[in-house]
Design an enzyme around this catalytic site. Structure first.
Site, PDB file in Angstrom:
ATOM      1  CG  ASN A  84      -1.374   1.340   1.324  1.00  0.00           C
ATOM      2  OD1 ASN A  84      -3.400   1.136   0.316  1.00  0.00           O
ATOM      3  ND2 ASN A  84      -1.435   2.532   2.026  1.00  0.00           N
ATOM      4  CD  GLU A  85      -1.391   5.721   0.440  1.00  0.00           C
ATOM      5  OE1 GLU A  85      -1.054   6.004   1.291  1.00  0.00           O
ATOM      6  OE2 GLU A  85      -2.880   5.826  -0.071  1.00  0.00           O
ATOM      7  CD1 TRP A 117      -9.762   5.860   5.138  1.00  0.00           C
ATOM      8  CD2 TRP A 117      -8.655   4.353   5.176  1.00  0.00           C
ATOM      9  NE1 TRP A 117      -8.723   5.622   6.677  1.00  0.00           N
ATOM     10  CE2 TRP A 117      -8.298   4.193   5.725  1.00  0.00           C
ATOM     11  CE3 TRP A 117      -8.397   2.333   4.595  1.00  0.00           C
ATOM     12  CZ2 TRP A 117      -7.593   3.815   6.958  1.00  0.00           C
ATOM     13  CZ3 TRP A 117      -7.841   1.679   4.722  1.00  0.00           C
ATOM     14  CH2 TRP A 117      -7.498   2.723   5.688  1.00  0.00           C
ATOM     15  CD  GLU A 145      -6.499   3.432   1.431  1.00  0.00           C
ATOM     16  OE1 GLU A 145      -6.452   5.316   1.773  1.00  0.00           O
ATOM     17  OE2 GLU A 145      -5.509   2.966   1.600  1.00  0.00           O
ATOM     18  CD  GLU A 187      -5.484   9.486   8.707  1.00  0.00           C
ATOM     19  OE1 GLU A 187      -6.005   7.842   9.035  1.00  0.00           O
ATOM     20  OE2 GLU A 187      -5.195   9.604   8.067  1.00  0.00           O
TER      21      GLU A 187
END
Ligand code: PNW
EC number: 3.2.1.21
Length: 458
Positions: free
Chosen positions: A167-168, A411, A364, A418
């Protein structure tokens, strides 16, 4: 009843989460620390000293969370596996208790007719590997990651048809090892040069390539393999042919695109990118780009915002535009409301990377809002509905113009940890009372459920 915003019959409606952000149970089931445990336990790194030690306690509450998904009506759920539940030290002996947890979760999903989309890595690198060789700073990380992937896919693969390698990449490399300041993401290092930062994302790309190979080798069933990336989306200020060209060119030169998704999809760092980097470009060993350039079955895009661009009379032929003061934002400093970014992200990928046939998933999209429980015990987040509705319209435009958008994951399913913002920012369509762990579906939850029921935007 049909209406203008009808989606194709087989469109995948989903929701997304990630292990460290929801699981909690940080010392249970044989799990060892990831870099996010260490980072969040270090004073001053995460707002209010928050950590993911308990988070949404999803580790113990996964069954009722699956019930929540059933109520929502999603048929697709994207979650991630915590490396340190499977291999507590990053490598070595497999911890069967960790495997068992995900087996139970996946079985529960399947029993309820929900298809799992499994991210193998969402930023929670094993602390042991960070201590041993600086995790993504070392090429060894890519090989250890591939071994971890093999261990997971061998054991869980008979149940899973959709795998996501990473992811990312920019977030767990560039935002985690910054050359100019202490990085805001774990492990929060400050390395000595941009080249060293680029080396971390090169290692991540290599991990992606080796991971793809490992999945194909170990999976006992045919499966879809993809990468999820947070591309930087350039949006033409208006859609004149000149501005569209400007946005396309700007899309390819942006470092996040040219340096991460471009090599994964085309087998080369973009030349614009390399020109820009010069001496700071990462060292690439012979054969690396072939490994990185694996055939993919889909690409996952995380899109929250975009940057406006227009044609300009300069060397580049385009310019980025600053936003005026007071431009509408959601509850995050970077979260400017640019709904067309969802359409343009998909279109740029299809048109500029010579991949117009590659299925795209929005893996997302969502926003943080300042949710409060009212006197009736409800959370009426009409601001989130406002945001999501506009972005979904842009998704619909992409579909109706024939771009291969196959699905959309909001998302997030629920409020969660977070990252550096701790629990101060809520992205969920379900409110979490962190004192009682009560789940309260917000107004946006009901709204999304109705969109799914009608296969349309309501
Ligand atoms: C994503 N931006 O990261 C992550 O995948 C999630 O884990 C995270 O909770 C979510 O977004 C909300 O932040 C991003 O600056 C972080 O554009 C920053 C950006 C985009 C995505």
């Amino acid at each position: 009843m049909t209406n203008f915003y009808q989606f194709p019959q087989d469109f995948c409606w989903g929701a997304a989460t990630a292990s460290y952000q929801i699981e909690g149970a940080y010392e249970e089931g044989g799990r060892k620390p990831s870099v996010w445990d260490t980072f969040s336990a270090t004073q001053g790194k995460v707002l209010n000293g928050d950590t993911g030690a308990v988070a949404c306690d999803h580790y113990h509450r996964y069954q009722s969370d699956v019930e929540l998904m059933v109520t929502l009506g999603i048929k697709h759920y994207r979650f991630s596996i915590a490396w340190t539940r499977i291999l507590p030290d990053g490598r070595g002996t497999v911890n069967e208790e960790g495997i068992d947890f995900y087996k139970r979760l996946v079985d529960c999903l399947l029993e309820h007719g929900i298809t799992p989309h499994v991210t193998l890595f969402h930023w929670d690198s094993p602390q042991t590997l960070e201590d041993l060789y600086g995790s993504w700073q070392s090429r060894q990380m890519a090989y250890d990651y591939a071994d971890y992937v093999k261990a997971v896919v061998k054991r869980l693969g008979s149940r899973i048809g959709h795998w996501i390698t990473l992811n990312e990449i920019p977030c767990f490399t560039h935002l985690s090892y910054d050359a100019e300041r202490e990085a805001p993401h774990a492990p929060g290092k400050r390395v000595s040069s941009a080249k060293e930062v680029w080396q971390t994302s090169h290692h991540a790309l290599l991990a992606h390539g080796l991971g793809c190979q490992a999945i194909r080798e170990a999976s006992p069933i045919p499966c879809q393999v993809s990468l999820v990336d947070n591309i930087s989306v350039t949006v033409p200020i208006n859609e004149s042919p000149a501005n569209i060209t400007a946005a396309k060119n700007a899309f390819q030169t942006s470092w996040v695109n040219g340096g991460v998704i471009f090599p994964a999809l085309t087998g080369n760092y973009s030349s614009a990118m390399l020109d820009l980097l010069g001496e700071q470009a990462p060292d690439v060993q012979p054969g690396d780009l072939e490994i990185i350039h694996q055939p993919l079955d889909a690409i996952g895009l995380n899109i929250y915002t975009g940057t406006y661009v227009r044609a300009a009379d300069n060397k580049l032929g385009y310019e980025f535009l600053d936003l005026p003061k007071g431009y509408p934002q959601m509850y995050m400093p970077w979260l400017n409301i640019v709904p067309e970014s969802l359409y343009w992200g998909i279109r740029h990928i299809s048109e500029t990377m010579q991949r117009n046939d590659l299925p795209v998933y929005i893996t997302e999209n969502g926003c943080a809002t300042q949710d409060e429980i009212n006197t009736h015990g409800e959370v009426i987040d009409t601001d989130r509905i406002f945001y999501l509705r506009q972005y979904l319209k842009a998704a619909h435009r992409a579909v109706s113009e024939g771009y291969p958008l196959k699905g959309y994951f909001v998302w997030s399913l629920m409020d969660n940890f977070e990252w550096a913002w701790g629990y101060s920012r809520r992205f969920g369509i379900t409110y979490i009372d962190y004192k009682t762990q009560q789940r309260i579906p917000k107004a946006s939850f009901e709204w999304y459920a109705e969109c799914i029921r009608q296969n349309s935007i309501v």
